[in-house]
Design a protein around this motif. Structure first.
Motif, PDB file in Angstrom:
ATOM      1  N   ARG A 225       0.831  -1.207   0.000  1.00 24.61           N
ATOM      2  CA  ARG A 225       0.000   0.000   0.000  1.00 24.61           C
ATOM      3  C   ARG A 225       0.869   1.263   0.000  1.00 24.61           C
ATOM      4  N   MET A 226       1.971   1.215   0.738  1.00 27.58           N
ATOM      5  CA  MET A 226       2.824   2.388   0.866  1.00 27.58           C
ATOM      6  C   MET A 226       3.538   2.736  -0.430  1.00 27.58           C
ATOM      7  N   TRP A 227       4.048   1.699  -1.143  1.00 28.90           N
ATOM      8  CA  TRP A 227       4.913   1.936  -2.285  1.00 28.90           C
ATOM      9  C   TRP A 227       4.308   1.528  -3.628  1.00 28.90           C
ATOM     10  N   GLY A 228       3.107   0.957  -3.608  1.00 30.99           N
ATOM     11  CA  GLY A 228       2.547   0.404  -4.842  1.00 30.99           C
ATOM     12  C   GLY A 228       2.346   1.407  -5.952  1.00 30.99           C
ATOM     13  N   ALA A 229       2.038   2.648  -5.630  1.00 34.10           N
ATOM     14  CA  ALA A 229       1.776   3.648  -6.663  1.00 34.10           C
ATOM     15  C   ALA A 229       2.852   4.730  -6.705  1.00 34.10           C
ATOM     16  N   SER A 230       3.903   4.582  -5.913  1.00 35.31           N
ATOM     17  CA  SER A 230       4.932   5.611  -5.850  1.00 35.31           C
ATOM     18  C   SER A 230       5.797   5.602  -7.105  1.00 35.31           C
ATOM     19  N   GLY A 231       6.025   6.786  -7.640  1.00 28.64           N
ATOM     20  CA  GLY A 231       6.900   6.903  -8.803  1.00 28.64           C
ATOM     21  C   GLY A 231       8.325   7.241  -8.453  1.00 28.64           C
ATOM     22  N   THR A 232       8.648   7.233  -7.167  1.00 23.94           N
ATOM     23  CA  THR A 232      10.001   7.558  -6.718  1.00 23.94           C
ATOM     24  C   THR A 232      10.937   6.374  -6.918  1.00 23.94           C
ATOM     25  N   PRO A 233      12.260   6.621  -6.912  1.00 27.80           N
ATOM     26  CA  PRO A 233      13.203   5.495  -6.984  1.00 27.80           C
ATOM     27  C   PRO A 233      13.000   4.489  -5.868  1.00 27.80           C
ATOM     28  N   MET A 234      12.676   4.959  -4.668  1.00 27.96           N
ATOM     29  CA  MET A 234      12.461   4.033  -3.570  1.00 27.96           C
ATOM     30  C   MET A 234      11.226   3.174  -3.819  1.00 27.96           C
ATOM     31  N   GLY A 235      10.183   3.789  -4.377  1.00 35.90           N
ATOM     32  CA  GLY A 235       8.988   3.022  -4.697  1.00 35.90           C
ATOM     33  C   GLY A 235       9.271   1.949  -5.729  1.00 35.90           C
ATOM     34  N   ARG A 236      10.030   2.305  -6.774  1.00 33.13           N
ATOM     35  CA  ARG A 236      10.371   1.316  -7.790  1.00 33.13           C
ATOM     36  C   ARG A 236      11.220   0.203  -7.196  1.00 33.13           C
TER      37      ARG A 236
END
Length: 426
Positions: A225-236
């Motif tokens: 949930r936290m990183w699923g839609a993040s476009g940041t390098p950490m999210g990827r």
């Protein structure tokens, strides 16, 4: 060539640079590849699109290249002994390997007796050596030489390793295509825009907190949930890590044959690699590190000592690896590489100081067995090196050309390879 002073300084290594290498290399990687993120014991570098296994013309679909780095500068003159060159015995009165004890001996070369587990591969024509190989210019610094060898693009300001460039030439969709096994850090050869994964062992690769204290999987769901839609390098990074860990499940279901390997780091790493390959999870490039070959003191004798121990581990681990692979061995090519070799002459501690040329070994699919390379001749003076007559990139480029559909010119920019003849069809 200007002779440099001996680099030895007592103790099992004598090189403070080498002792600090792993941590420093890892930190440099964090600063130059965009992001290398650790999730549990898995390390995933994510700075670009995902790639997967290659199906090259002339090679079995799903060909796999395993690069085994002999860290610390392996003495090629001990592993593949030039018994036909009298300077070898003159320079090493205490540590030379007697000609009558050598294996697979021809009129000039022979294998160290500790490499006996590799004889079945040799007899089957699936083991080759290339002597007097290495960097085209002398470099006696472990760290600088490793960087140069693994970048394989002299003068370039970019921090992209040759295996990462190769990865970018292969089509596919698996985040596991490039794998660093057995250590926490991704080596320089895999640095770059293509995502890769590293683990200490197959068993340890996982999401931190996803254990018996979190039976309902709440930690994983929270991360998704936290990183699923993040476009940041950490999210990827998190998405790639979680996908890679999940994609390893078929490998975890494979039989664990660890007990057939030596009980050391190399045995454990290659056991995990074989199990992962048998799981068919899309791996096509693997990097593995081995041992401490920085033998300034106590190289030892045929029966005991550091050379015997390291060579025995190397041979038994490679032999167990190909046996473990079963039919899959017909798709796997393994090549060894070391940052440089050792001086021709032994030092006063019955060890060997930093040199130049060394030997590369190739095993498995597509290999043309036997001794290869151009011998430069030896001198027995204290500052004499084994010269380099085969640029190490020519060996690697021949493997790339034989076992993948990638262009060696892209993988090794600006380099014109010479024919080595250690791979079939080359």
């Amino acid at each position: 060539m200007t002779a440099l002073p001996p680099t030895g300084a007592g103790g099992p290594c004598g090189c403070p640079e080498y002792a600090a290498l792993s941590r420093r290399g890892f930190l440099r990687g964090l600063g130059t590849t965009g992001l290398a993120w650790s999730v549990g014991s898995a390390v995933v570098s994510t700075a670009g699109p995902v790639a997967a296994a290659s199906s090259p013309d002339g090679a079995a679909p799903g060909s796999v290249l395993v690069v085994l780095s002999l860290r610390g500068a392996a003495d090629g003159l001990s592993l593949v002994v030039p018994h036909g060159d009298p300077a070898y015995y003159a320079a090493r009165p205490s540590i030379a390997v007697p000609a009558e004890r050598l294996l697979a001996r021809d009129g000039f070369f022979g294998l160290h007796p500790a490499l006996a587990p590799l004889l079945p591969l040799w007899q089957a024509g699936r083991l080759a050596t290339v002597h007097a190989a290495g960097l085209p210019v002398v470099n006696r610094s472990h760290f600088a030489a490793m960087e140069a060898i693994e970048d394989a693009d002299p003068g370039s300001p970019e921090r992209v390793g040759w295996l990462n460039r190769l990865l970018g030439e292969l089509p596919g969709s698996s985040p596991l295509q490039g794998l660093a096994a057995g250590g926490a850090a991704v080596p320089t050869s895999l640095f770059g825009p293509e995502p890769v994964m590293g683990f200490r062992s197959l068993e340890s690769a996982g999401i931190a907190g996803n254990d018996k204290w979190d039976p309902a999987g709440a930690r994983v769901r929270s991360l998704e949930r936290m990183w699923g839609a993040s476009g940041t390098p950490m999210g990827r990074a998190f998405r790639s890590a979680m996908q890679a860990v999940g994609d390893l499940e078929p490998a975890r279901r494979q039989p664990d044959r660890r007990t057939s390997y030596p009980d050391d780091d190399l045995g454990g790493a290659l056991a995990s690699v074989a199990r992962t390959l048998r799981g068919d999870v899309g791996v096509s490039l693997v990097s593995v590190d081995h041992g401490d070959w920085d033998m300034h003191t106590d190289v030892g004798t045929l029966e005991r000592g550091r050379m015997r121990r390291e060579a025995d581990s190397l041979a038994r681990s490679i032999a167990a690896f190909f046996e473990d692979l079963g039919p899959l061995a017909d798709r796997v090519t393994l090549v060894t590489i070391s940052e440089f070799g050792r001086r021709v002459a032994e030092n006063s501690d019955r060890g060997l100081d930093h040199g130049w040329g060394t030997v590369m070994m190739l095993a498995g699919a597509g290999v043309r067995g036997g001794y290869h390379g151009t011998w430069p001749g030896l001198r027995s003076s204290a500052d004499a090196d084994l010269g380099v007559t085969t640029d190490y990139r020519s060996v690697l480029a021949e493997v790339v050309a034989a076992r993948t559909d990638a262009s060696p010119a892209v993988v090794f920019p600006g380099f014109r390879r010479e024919r080595v003849g250690a791979m079939l069809g080359q």
